[in-house]
Design an enzyme around this catalytic site. Sequence first.
Site, PDB file in Angstrom:
ATOM      1  N   HIS A   1       0.830  -1.212   0.000  1.00  0.00           N
ATOM      2  CA  HIS A   1       0.000   0.000   0.000  1.00  0.00           C
ATOM      3  C   HIS A   1       0.865   1.263   0.000  1.00  0.00           C
ATOM      4  CE1 HIS A   1      -4.122  -1.706   1.252  1.00  0.00           C
ATOM      5  NE2 HIS A   1      -3.348  -2.726   0.906  1.00  0.00           N
TER       6      HIS A   1
ATOM      7  N   ASP B   1      -5.364   6.063   2.166  1.00  0.00           N
ATOM      8  CA  ASP B   1      -5.575   4.636   1.952  1.00  0.00           C
ATOM      9  C   ASP B   1      -6.982   4.276   2.431  1.00  0.00           C
ATOM     10  OD1 ASP B   1      -3.642   2.058   1.529  1.00  0.00           O
ATOM     11  OD2 ASP B   1      -5.344   1.605   2.845  1.00  0.00           O
TER      12      ASP B   1
END
Length: 485
Positions: free
Chosen positions: A20, A122
Site C-alpha cells: 500500500h 488509503d
Amino acid sequence: MNSRADQLKVFFLPFPVSGHMIPMVDLARLFAMHGVNVTIITTPANAFLFQKAIDRDANSGHQIKTHILEFPSAQVGLPEGIENFNMITSHGMSHKLYHALSLLQKPIEQLFQEMTDCIITDMFYPWTVDSAAKLGIPRLVFHTAGYFSQCAASSIKQYAPLLSVNSTADTFLLPDLPDTIEMTTLQLPRWVRTQDGYAQLMDRIRESERQSYGAVVNSFHELESAYEEHYTSITGIKAWSVGPVSLCVNRDAADKVERGNKVAPKENEWLIWLNSKECNSVLYVSFGSLNKFSTAQLIELAHGLDASSHQFIWVVRQKDKDQDEGWLEDFEKHIKESNRGLIIRDWAPQLLILEHQAIGGLVTHCGWNSILEGVTAGLPMITWPLYAEQFYNEKFVTQVIKIGVSVGVTEWRQWDEEAREAVKREEIEKAVIFLMGSGVQAAEMKNRARELGNAARRAIQSSGSSQSNLMSMIKELTSLKCGRS
Ligand code: UDP
C-alpha cells in the site's frame, strides 16, 4: 505550474504495509511532479523506507515533504522501530499495530487542520471521511488494487451467490459483472464468509468509499475499461485511473532500486547473470512483500522449478529462510552449478528485473502491484494467489485479460498463515513448461501481454488516458479549492 496562492495542497496518508505504501508514495510523487504541494504523513521507520526519493524530488524543485509523527511504540507495547506490517512477526503484534494506528488518528486530524485542500488516503482510514467533512474539503480514497477486484467483491456482497451452493468447493457465478466469472467459497477472503471484526471494518471501508469525493485508482483505462465504468456505477463516485503509477514516477535506476528500500541484493549479481541470458528465457518468481511459505511448500517449488528445466530468478524471503535452510543452500549450489537459476534473498529490485529483456514471464502471488508491474513489462504470468483480494486478481489475469495460467491454488488464507495444502511440484512444473514453452496458447498470451505493456506506456504519455485523467483531477481539485476561498 500554479501561482503560489492557487497551488493545490494535498496530504497523503499511506497505510503502513509495502503493497500500500509503495504505490501511494509513487502517487504522491506524481502529484508533486505536476505542481501540487504534497505532504506525506508517516512515522519514522516508514519514512526511512522512501525518504531518499522524496529528498531527491524536493532537491529537483518539487514541493514535496514528509511529515513525521512519533510512533506510539511504548503505549502499545511494540518494540522500537516496528511500525509496519512487513516488520511484525506474530498475530499479537498485528493487533498492537492496529492499536497504534488508532492512536495516531488524533494527531493526524490535528495536522489536517493545518491548511490542506484535499486528503488522499488509503482505504484503511475510513474515519478520514468525517475529518474531511468537518473541514469542508474533499477526501479521495486511493485504491492500491484495481477495479475488477472491487467489482467482484461488491457483487459477492450484494448478491451473496455463495449461499446458493452446497459445498465450499462448488463454483458459483458472480452476478452482474461485465464477464462471466465463477469462483468457489474457498477462494473468498475470510471476512466475506464470516461476520468477524475485520468484516465490520471492511463494511465501514466500503461505506466511507461511497461517502468520498472520489477514488484514485492505480490502473489504466485500456486495462480495465469495462470494470472502471462498472465501478463508478455501483459506487456512485468518480474514479480517476492514473496508473501504472510505478511507470510514471520511477524513471531512473536509483528510483527503481531504492523503491521499497529494503537491503538490496548482492550488487548487480542478478544483472550480470541476466545479461548473460537470452531474451525471454528467464522466469521471475516472487510472492510479494508479506508472504511466508512452509518449508514443505518451498521444497515443492524448488523441485517444480528444477524439473521444468527452465531458467529462473527466485526471491526467497527472510521469513521463509528462518526455517531449516540446509536444503535451500544445497539447492542453490545445484542451480548455480548448472547456471540455471539464481536465488535473491529477501528483497529484489523488482521493477528493474521485470524490465530486463531476459525475463520472459513471472510467477506471481497476484498482489495488484506485481500484476500491474508485470503488465507494464509486457509479461505473461503464472498465478498463485494467497490472501487479500488476490483470488479475484487471478480471475482477472486468467479470464479477463487472458495473460496468465493458474497454478491451481484452491484455498484463500490469511497473509500471516500457512496454506493447509502445498501446491505440488508437478503442478508447478506443468505451469512453467506451459508458460515458458513455445505452444500456440502461450504464444497468444505473450502477444496479449506485450500489447498491454505497450498500452500501459501509452497511457502515461502526455496525451495518454492516465496522464489526461491526472491533469483533469488536479484541475478539478484546484477549482474546488478556489471555489472555497
Ligand atoms: N517488491 C519488490 N521487491 C520484492 C518484493 C516486493 O520491489 O522483493 C515490491 C513489488 O514491486 C510491489 C510491492 O513490493 O510493488 C508488493 O506489492 P504487491 O501488491 O505485489 O504484493 P503484497 O506485498 O502487497 O502482497
